[in-house]
Design a protein around this motif. Structure first.
Motif, PDB file in Angstrom:
ATOM      1  N   SER A 116       0.815  -1.211   0.000  1.00 66.10           N
ATOM      2  CA  SER A 116       0.000   0.000   0.000  1.00 66.10           C
ATOM      3  C   SER A 116       0.853   1.267   0.000  1.00 66.10           C
ATOM      4  N   SER A 117       2.148   1.169   0.353  1.00 64.97           N
ATOM      5  CA  SER A 117       2.996   2.352   0.388  1.00 64.97           C
ATOM      6  C   SER A 117       3.721   2.589  -0.933  1.00 64.97           C
ATOM      7  N   MET A 118       3.522   1.716  -1.919  1.00 63.36           N
ATOM      8  CA  MET A 118       4.176   1.883  -3.213  1.00 63.36           C
ATOM      9  C   MET A 118       3.325   2.757  -4.126  1.00 63.36           C
ATOM     10  N   SER A 119       3.991   3.443  -5.055  1.00 62.80           N
ATOM     11  CA  SER A 119       3.262   4.231  -6.048  1.00 62.80           C
ATOM     12  C   SER A 119       2.650   3.283  -7.083  1.00 62.80           C
ATOM     13  N   THR A 120       1.777   3.825  -7.902  1.00 65.43           N
ATOM     14  CA  THR A 120       1.134   3.016  -8.942  1.00 65.43           C
ATOM     15  C   THR A 120       2.169   2.477  -9.921  1.00 65.43           C
ATOM     16  N   ILE A 121       3.118   3.312 -10.297  1.00 63.69           N
ATOM     17  CA  ILE A 121       4.170   2.887 -11.230  1.00 63.69           C
ATOM     18  C   ILE A 121       4.987   1.740 -10.620  1.00 63.69           C
ATOM     19  N   GLN A 122       5.341   1.880  -9.351  1.00 57.35           N
ATOM     20  CA  GLN A 122       6.100   0.821  -8.676  1.00 57.35           C
ATOM     21  C   GLN A 122       5.298  -0.476  -8.626  1.00 57.35           C
ATOM     22  N   SER A 123       4.021  -0.382  -8.303  1.00 60.37           N
ATOM     23  CA  SER A 123       3.168  -1.572  -8.231  1.00 60.37           C
ATOM     24  C   SER A 123       3.045  -2.253  -9.592  1.00 60.37           C
ATOM     25  N   LEU A 124       2.831  -1.449 -10.644  1.00 61.30           N
ATOM     26  CA  LEU A 124       2.718  -2.017 -11.991  1.00 61.30           C
ATOM     27  C   LEU A 124       4.026  -2.664 -12.425  1.00 61.30           C
ATOM     28  N   TYR A 131       7.047  -7.581 -13.472  1.00 60.73           N
ATOM     29  CA  TYR A 131       8.256  -8.362 -13.218  1.00 60.73           C
ATOM     30  C   TYR A 131       7.919  -9.715 -12.595  1.00 60.73           C
ATOM     31  N   SER A 132       7.079  -9.692 -11.552  1.00 57.41           N
ATOM     32  CA  SER A 132       6.750 -10.946 -10.873  1.00 57.41           C
ATOM     33  C   SER A 132       5.925 -11.860 -11.772  1.00 57.41           C
ATOM     34  N   ALA A 133       5.060 -11.283 -12.617  1.00 60.17           N
ATOM     35  CA  ALA A 133       4.275 -12.099 -13.545  1.00 60.17           C
ATOM     36  C   ALA A 133       5.191 -12.793 -14.551  1.00 60.17           C
ATOM     37  N   THR A 134       6.166 -12.052 -15.051  1.00 59.44           N
ATOM     38  CA  THR A 134       7.118 -12.629 -16.014  1.00 59.44           C
ATOM     39  C   THR A 134       7.918 -13.753 -15.377  1.00 59.44           C
ATOM     40  N   LYS A 135       8.464 -13.490 -14.197  1.00 55.97           N
ATOM     41  CA  LYS A 135       9.260 -14.502 -13.503  1.00 55.97           C
ATOM     42  C   LYS A 135       8.422 -15.733 -13.149  1.00 55.97           C
ATOM     43  N   ALA A 136       7.197 -15.509 -12.659  1.00 56.14           N
ATOM     44  CA  ALA A 136       6.321 -16.623 -12.278  1.00 56.14           C
ATOM     45  C   ALA A 136       5.914 -17.439 -13.496  1.00 56.14           C
ATOM     46  N   PHE A 137       5.699 -16.769 -14.626  1.00 56.79           N
ATOM     47  CA  PHE A 137       5.334 -17.481 -15.852  1.00 56.79           C
ATOM     48  C   PHE A 137       6.504 -18.322 -16.356  1.00 56.79           C
ATOM     49  N   MET A 138       7.709 -17.754 -16.290  1.00 56.56           N
ATOM     50  CA  MET A 138       8.894 -18.474 -16.761  1.00 56.56           C
ATOM     51  C   MET A 138       9.272 -19.630 -15.842  1.00 56.56           C
ATOM     52  N   ASP A 139       9.019 -19.462 -14.541  1.00 54.34           N
ATOM     53  CA  ASP A 139       9.369 -20.507 -13.571  1.00 54.34           C
ATOM     54  C   ASP A 139       8.304 -20.556 -12.474  1.00 54.34           C
ATOM     55  N   PRO A 140       7.238 -21.347 -12.666  1.00 53.72           N
ATOM     56  CA  PRO A 140       6.141 -21.417 -11.693  1.00 53.72           C
ATOM     57  C   PRO A 140       6.571 -21.874 -10.297  1.00 53.72           C
ATOM     58  N   LEU A 194       2.899 -11.501  -7.040  1.00 51.27           N
ATOM     59  CA  LEU A 194       1.887 -11.177  -8.039  1.00 51.27           C
ATOM     60  C   LEU A 194       0.484 -11.253  -7.441  1.00 51.27           C
ATOM     61  N   SER A 195       0.225 -12.287  -6.665  1.00 49.01           N
ATOM     62  CA  SER A 195      -1.112 -12.424  -6.078  1.00 49.01           C
ATOM     63  C   SER A 195      -1.393 -11.323  -5.064  1.00 49.01           C
ATOM     64  N   GLU A 196      -0.369 -10.892  -4.354  1.00 51.68           N
ATOM     65  CA  GLU A 196      -0.575  -9.815  -3.386  1.00 51.68           C
ATOM     66  C   GLU A 196      -0.849  -8.489  -4.085  1.00 51.68           C
ATOM     67  N   LEU A 197      -0.217  -8.287  -5.235  1.00 56.67           N
ATOM     68  CA  LEU A 197      -0.405  -7.038  -5.963  1.00 56.67           C
ATOM     69  C   LEU A 197      -1.712  -6.996  -6.744  1.00 56.67           C
ATOM     70  N   THR A 198      -2.164  -8.139  -7.229  1.00 55.77           N
ATOM     71  CA  THR A 198      -3.344  -8.145  -8.097  1.00 55.77           C
ATOM     72  C   THR A 198      -4.556  -8.835  -7.465  1.00 55.77           C
TER      73      THR A 198
END
Length: 119
Positions: free
Chosen positions: A33-41, A46-55, A64-68
């Protein structure tokens, strides 16, 4: 003596109900909640890419789940509020555990119900 011990345990449980199976809620102020929108996006991408490449990167899946996750939770909440059963569940907030349910009864329910799936 055993009866007295059981009575004390029951009184203790009434004072301090058992923790729900999903754990205790997090504090209101988290790092996300303390991050800016740009930081969150950026972190979400980044986490979506990493999670997709290596589940197996559970840290990236969790990030990713915490952010989205709030989007999915809001949709679930809206869906539940649109039905009387969902409103009742959200109002009463029952705790589902093996101590509060009868597995044999649940096994008799229709196959497309939560009760049957839980059993």
């Amino acid at each position: 003596f055993e009866g007295e011990m059981q009575q004390q345990q029951q009184q203790q449980q009434q004072k301090n109900p058992p923790e729900p199976f999903y754990g205790s809620p997090r504090p209101k102020h988290s790092t996300v909640s303390s991050m800016s929108t740009i930081q969150s996006l950026s972190l979400a991408a980044y986490s979506a890419t990493k999670a997709f490449m290596d589940p197996e990167r559970h840290d990236m899946v969790a990030t990713l789940s915490e952010l989205t996750g709030h989007v999915a939770l809001q949709n679930m909440y809206d869906s539940m509020m649109s039905s009387k059963t969902g409103q009742r569940i959200l109002t009463e907030r029952p705790i589902v555990s093996k101590a509060t349910i009868d597995i044999q009864t649940l096994e008799q329910m229709d196959k497309n119900t939560f009760g049957y799936a839980y059993a």
